[in-house]
Design a protein around this motif. Structure first.
Motif, PDB file in Angstrom:
ATOM      1  N   ASN A  31      76.020  72.883 152.212  1.00 11.52           N
ATOM      2  CA  ASN A  31      76.465  71.647 151.591  1.00 11.52           C
ATOM      3  C   ASN A  31      75.220  70.890 151.172  1.00 11.52           C
ATOM      4  OD1 ASN A  31      79.198  72.127 152.014  1.00 11.52           O
ATOM      5  ND2 ASN A  31      79.089  71.334 154.093  1.00 11.52           N
ATOM      6  N   CYS A  32      75.141  70.594 149.914  1.00 13.15           N
ATOM      7  CA  CYS A  32      73.951  69.946 149.400  1.00 13.15           C
ATOM      8  C   CYS A  32      74.357  68.771 148.527  1.00 13.15           C
ATOM      9  CB  CYS A  32      73.146  70.972 148.582  1.00 13.15           C
ATOM     10  SG  CYS A  32      71.627  70.310 147.906  1.00 13.15           S
ATOM     11  N   CYS A  33      73.579  67.729 148.589  1.00 19.44           N
ATOM     12  CA  CYS A  33      73.764  66.533 147.765  1.00 19.44           C
ATOM     13  C   CYS A  33      75.102  65.904 148.021  1.00 19.44           C
ATOM     14  CB  CYS A  33      73.542  66.827 146.295  1.00 19.44           C
ATOM     15  SG  CYS A  33      71.903  67.515 145.982  1.00 19.44           S
TER      16      CYS A  33
END
Length: 108
Positions: free
Chosen positions: A106-108
């Motif tokens: 999970n990014c940003c």
């Protein structure tokens, strides 16, 4: 003497980058499209089909040939080009494997 930049990357990374050159210019993509559609052609057909100068088409054909994605047969004064099926299949496999990676974060 220092390492060349390509030596710090894996064989697969270098192969993907090299193969990506085939798609790095829209003229090469158009040439490949035409070769798939025609199944064989001569260079003059490509000039008419794509609308670029003979010298420009020849440069792009040379790049595709250097990548081994196309092959040519000389018949008289004409050169007939076609897709190198073995190399195309290998390229599809290598690039598909790279593009089929799933994002596991999970990014940003």
């Amino acid at each position: 003497m220092g390492l060349t930049k390509s030596e710090i990357f894996s064989d697969t990374q270098n192969e993907i980058a090299t193969l990506a050159k085939a798609f790095a210019h829209p003229a090469r993509v158009a040439i490949l499209h035409h070769l798939f559609k025609a199944n064989t052609c001569i260079c003059g057909d490509l000039v008419e089909e794509i609308g670029l100068a003979q010298a420009t088409i020849s440069q792009h054909l040379r790049e595709l040939k250097n990548l081994n994605l196309i092959q040519g047969n000389i018949e008289g004064t004409s050169v007939y080009y076609c897709i190198n099926q073995e190399k195309w299949s290998k390229m599809k496999s290598v690039i598909s494997e790279f593009l089929d990676q799933d994002i596991n974060m999970n990014c940003c």
